[in-house]
Design an enzyme around this catalytic site. Structure first.
Site, PDB file in Angstrom:
ATOM      1  N   ASP A  10       0.792  -1.254   0.000  1.00 24.95           N
ATOM      2  CA  ASP A  10       0.000   0.000   0.000  1.00 24.95           C
ATOM      3  C   ASP A  10       0.818   1.296   0.000  1.00 24.95           C
ATOM      4  OD1 ASP A  10      -1.947  -1.933   0.243  1.00 24.95           O
ATOM      5  OD2 ASP A  10      -2.820  -1.166   2.095  1.00 24.95           O
ATOM      6  N   ASP A  48      -4.566  -0.807  -1.807  1.00 20.51           N
ATOM      7  CA  ASP A  48      -5.858  -0.629  -1.150  1.00 20.51           C
ATOM      8  C   ASP A  48      -6.794  -0.009  -2.205  1.00 20.51           C
ATOM      9  OD1 ASP A  48      -6.982  -1.085   1.445  1.00 20.51           O
ATOM     10  OD2 ASP A  48      -7.005   1.070   1.848  1.00 20.51           O
ATOM     11  N   HIS A  54     -17.439   2.857   0.698  1.00 22.05           N
ATOM     12  CA  HIS A  54     -17.005   1.615   1.360  1.00 22.05           C
ATOM     13  C   HIS A  54     -17.395   1.620   2.842  1.00 22.05           C
ATOM     14  CE1 HIS A  54     -14.095  -1.423   2.926  1.00 22.05           C
ATOM     15  NE2 HIS A  54     -14.462  -2.022   1.816  1.00 22.05           N
ATOM     16  N   HIS A  83     -10.778   6.980   1.614  1.00 21.56           N
ATOM     17  CA  HIS A  83      -9.409   6.886   1.099  1.00 21.56           C
ATOM     18  C   HIS A  83      -9.317   5.808   0.023  1.00 21.56           C
ATOM     19  CE1 HIS A  83      -9.596   3.650   4.051  1.00 21.56           C
ATOM     20  NE2 HIS A  83      -8.631   3.065   3.365  1.00 21.56           N
ATOM     21  N   LYS A 108      -7.104  -4.928  -2.878  1.00 20.84           N
ATOM     22  CA  LYS A 108      -7.861  -5.430  -1.722  1.00 20.84           C
ATOM     23  C   LYS A 108      -8.781  -4.349  -1.188  1.00 20.84           C
ATOM     24  CE  LYS A 108      -3.995  -4.354   1.294  1.00 20.84           C
ATOM     25  NZ  LYS A 108      -4.717  -3.321   2.061  1.00 20.84           N
ATOM     26  N   CYS A 153      -1.947  -2.685   7.640  1.00 19.02           N
ATOM     27  CA  CYS A 153      -1.839  -3.606   6.507  1.00 19.02           C
ATOM     28  C   CYS A 153      -0.545  -4.418   6.506  1.00 19.02           C
ATOM     29  CB  CYS A 153      -2.056  -2.854   5.202  1.00 19.02           C
ATOM     30  SG  CYS A 153      -3.787  -2.312   5.062  1.00 19.02           S
TER      31      CYS A 153
HETATM   32  C1  VGL Z   1      -4.714   0.712   5.660  1.00 21.11           C
HETATM   33  C2  VGL Z   1      -6.320   1.572   7.030  1.00 21.11           C
HETATM   34  C3  VGL Z   1      -7.273   1.450   6.042  1.00 21.11           C
HETATM   35  C4  VGL Z   1      -3.280   0.325   5.477  1.00 21.11           C
HETATM   36  C5  VGL Z   1      -5.666   0.568   4.662  1.00 21.11           C
HETATM   37  O1  VGL Z   1      -2.816   0.239   4.317  1.00 21.11           O
HETATM   38  O2  VGL Z   1      -2.594   0.097   6.502  1.00 21.11           O
HETATM   39  N1  VGL Z   1      -5.062   1.202   6.838  1.00 21.11           N
HETATM   40  N2  VGL Z   1      -6.920   0.949   4.855  1.00 21.11           N
HETATM   41 ZN    ZN Z   2      -8.363   1.049   3.324  1.00 20.43          ZN
END
Ligand code: VGL
Ligand code: ZN
Length: 199
Positions: A10, A48, A54, A83, A108, A153
């Site tokens: 990510d 992400d 969502h 996001h 994902k 993540c």
């Molecule tokens: C993430 C919060 C929501 C991450 C992704 O990549 O750590 N954290 N979506």
């Molecule tokens: Zn996310």
């Protein structure tokens, strides 16, 4: 080494300074990860990738603020600012990330009703993304991970990978954390306890 892969988690604009869910100094992981990408024969990225509206977005839950929690059918879910919306600039990889070499991009969080921190399973801990099977089929058994965010993540991916039997190293210099209510210390401890090597 043919049995090793680098998993870059990510490294997207929304998790970097100026992004919708900015991780402090998130962009500092980019040069570190570019150096890692050069050294690995196999590179996989995760992205992400949420539809608008969502269920992990606080904006979908009346009276809730980002970084609060709700109970979902699959358990407790932290709520986030909107996001990494599919196709948005925020969802794109950081412009300085040298990711041409990547053999696979795992997206994902694309199902509206369930979040997915881990590169291997959605947040119900049972719906697979397919990455475990992909790596197994290719004879890859050793994983090195870096990216954003350490305590979400990256940690969930490392823990699931260890559970699946991969040997897992996390390069902490190539990670930055959100650190909500002590989550960095808690997840670091969990990773160590699961046999993840933190370097
Ligand atoms: C993430 C919060 C929501 C991450 C992704 O990549 O750590 N954290 N979506
Ligand atoms: Zn996310």
């Amino acid at each position: 080494m043919q049995d090793e892969a680098l998993i870059v988690i990510d490294v997207q604009n929304d998790f970097c300074p100026g992004g919708a869910l900015a991780v402090e100094n998130g962009d500092q992981v980019v040069p570190v990860i570019n150096g890692l990408i050069e050294r690995f024969d196999h590179v996989v990225l995760t992205q992400d990738w949420h539809p608008a509206g969502h269920s992990s977005f606080a904006s979908e839950h009346a009276g809730k603020e980002p970084f609060g929690t709700v109970t979902m059918p699959y358990g407790e879910q932290t709520l986030w600012p909107d996001h990494c919306i599919q196709g948005s600039k925020g969802a794109a990889f950081h412009p300085d990330l040298d990711w041409n070499k990547a053999e696979l991009v795992v997206r994902k969080g694309f199902r509206k009703t369930i979040d997915s921190y881990s590169a291997f399973f959605e947040n119900d801990h049972t719906t697979p993304t397919g990455l475990g099977g992909y790596l197994n089929e290719r004879g890859i058994s050793k994983l090195t991970m870096a990216g954003l965010a350490t305590d979400f993540c990256v940690a969930y991916s490392a823990l699931d990978a260890a559970k699946l039997g991969f040997s897992v190293t996390v390069v902490m210099e190539g990670c930055r954390a959100i650190d909500l209510g002590g989550s960095l210390a808690a997840m670091t401890e969990k990773m160590r306890g699961a046999g993840v090597v933190l370097v």
